[in-house]
Scaffold this active site. Sequence first.
Site, PDB file in Angstrom:
ATOM      1  N   LYS A   1       0.311   4.085  -0.091  1.00  0.00           N
ATOM      2  CA  LYS A   1      -0.978   5.306   0.144  1.00  0.00           C
ATOM      3  C   LYS A   1      -0.055   6.631  -0.187  1.00  0.00           C
ATOM      4  CE  LYS A   1      -0.403   3.317   4.932  1.00  0.00           C
ATOM      5  NZ  LYS A   1       0.271   3.170   6.404  1.00  0.00           N
TER       6      LYS A   1
ATOM      7  N   GLU B   1      -5.547  -5.226  10.445  1.00  0.00           N
ATOM      8  CA  GLU B   1      -4.324  -4.245  10.478  1.00  0.00           C
ATOM      9  C   GLU B   1      -5.310  -2.903  11.817  1.00  0.00           C
ATOM     10  OE1 GLU B   1      -5.343  -0.645   7.939  1.00  0.00           O
ATOM     11  OE2 GLU B   1      -6.637  -0.721   8.606  1.00  0.00           O
TER      12      GLU B   1
ATOM     13  N   ASN C   1       0.632  -1.239   0.195  1.00  0.00           N
ATOM     14  CA  ASN C   1      -0.098   0.119  -0.161  1.00  0.00           C
ATOM     15  C   ASN C   1       0.604   0.569  -0.171  1.00  0.00           C
ATOM     16  OD1 ASN C   1      -1.651   1.728   0.566  1.00  0.00           O
ATOM     17  ND2 ASN C   1      -2.638   1.800   1.812  1.00  0.00           N
TER      18      ASN C   1
ATOM     19  N   SER D   1       2.694  -3.502  10.182  1.00  0.00           N
ATOM     20  CA  SER D   1       3.628  -2.437  10.532  1.00  0.00           C
ATOM     21  C   SER D   1       4.711  -3.924   9.553  1.00  0.00           C
ATOM     22  CB  SER D   1       4.349  -2.065  11.242  1.00  0.00           C
ATOM     23  OG  SER D   1       3.735  -0.580  11.458  1.00  0.00           O
TER      24      SER D   1
ATOM     25  N   GLU E   1      -7.253   4.074   7.812  1.00  0.00           N
ATOM     26  CA  GLU E   1      -6.893   5.594   7.283  1.00  0.00           C
ATOM     27  C   GLU E   1      -8.400   6.411   7.271  1.00  0.00           C
ATOM     28  OE1 GLU E   1      -2.708   5.381   6.642  1.00  0.00           O
ATOM     29  OE2 GLU E   1      -3.436   5.285   4.981  1.00  0.00           O
TER      30      GLU E   1
ATOM     31  N   GLY F   1       1.984   2.392  10.909  1.00  0.00           N
ATOM     32  CA  GLY F   1       3.157   3.378  10.742  1.00  0.00           C
ATOM     33  C   GLY F   1       3.625   3.365  11.964  1.00  0.00           C
TER      34      GLY F   1
ATOM     35  N   HIS G   1      -9.965   0.799   5.082  1.00  0.00           N
ATOM     36  CA  HIS G   1      -8.428   0.715   5.054  1.00  0.00           C
ATOM     37  C   HIS G   1      -8.797   2.207   6.659  1.00  0.00           C
ATOM     38  CE1 HIS G   1      -4.410   2.869   6.460  1.00  0.00           C
ATOM     39  NE2 HIS G   1      -3.825   1.432   5.593  1.00  0.00           N
TER      40      HIS G   1
END
Length: 276
Positions: free
Chosen positions: A33, A191, A31, A237, A118, A197, A116
């Site tokens: 992003k 996730e 990904n 991660s 985010e 991150g 996702h």
Amino acid sequence: MAFADSCSRPAGASKGSDAAEGTRKYLLGGNWKANGTVASCEKIIAEFNGAGPIPANAEAVVGVPFIHIPICLQSLRSDVEIAAQNCSLTGTGAYTGETCASQLKDMGVTWVILGHSERREGFGMAGEDSELVAKKTKMALSEGLKVMICIGEKKEEREAGTTMDVCAEQLKPCAEILSKEDWANVSIAYEPVWAIGTGLTATPEMAQETHANIRQWVADNVGADVAAAVRIQYGGSMKGANAEGLLAQPDIDGGLIGGASLKLDFFTCINAVPSP
């Protein structure tokens, strides 16, 4: 004819044996992003193209920004599939700023990442709820795309012991709207939000426990046959340094990899899959 059919992508290469019949093939998704320029995209494509063969029991996919989909379809080795990082709930029409699943399919994109964390959380705008993610998933599948559905808990939810409650709540609308046939083209990307991150990661044992619980939930709420076949990726991660330990777990069927997928470390993860 899809745009990709007119492109002459360099051939990839395979090594080892394919996944045995009745077993799950590993799925390593990247990904990117909202990262990269044309120059940086060209650089990583060149590195990936020279990275050597991909294990035959692994499938590699990179989710790239919409703007970089064409260059990847033109230049990236043919054994790395291209994913979008989102698609709209709608078909074509008066939906300014949206990119719909049929347009992605027309380009030659084969996968889309949906739900996702985010996008669920939002970034200066309203986040997407699980019902919307499920409806987008159904739309994408109906247009012939495969879908990585992302789920996972925040740090405070992990500490409160509600990880599976959160994951179940996020999966429930998909279980209600998708047919058993749909699930053949779906993967679940677990996730843990607290590990995205941050440099933190669940131990292989922690990740395995949650993956096993997710698989059991699918067995109880969709069907044992779907649960046995669906691939569950770890998306907290993963990188070359920890991929081998994570991928050795029986219910971890790959990764959804962020920062490491923007460099050659992605291929370190790909090459960490156990031999069949």
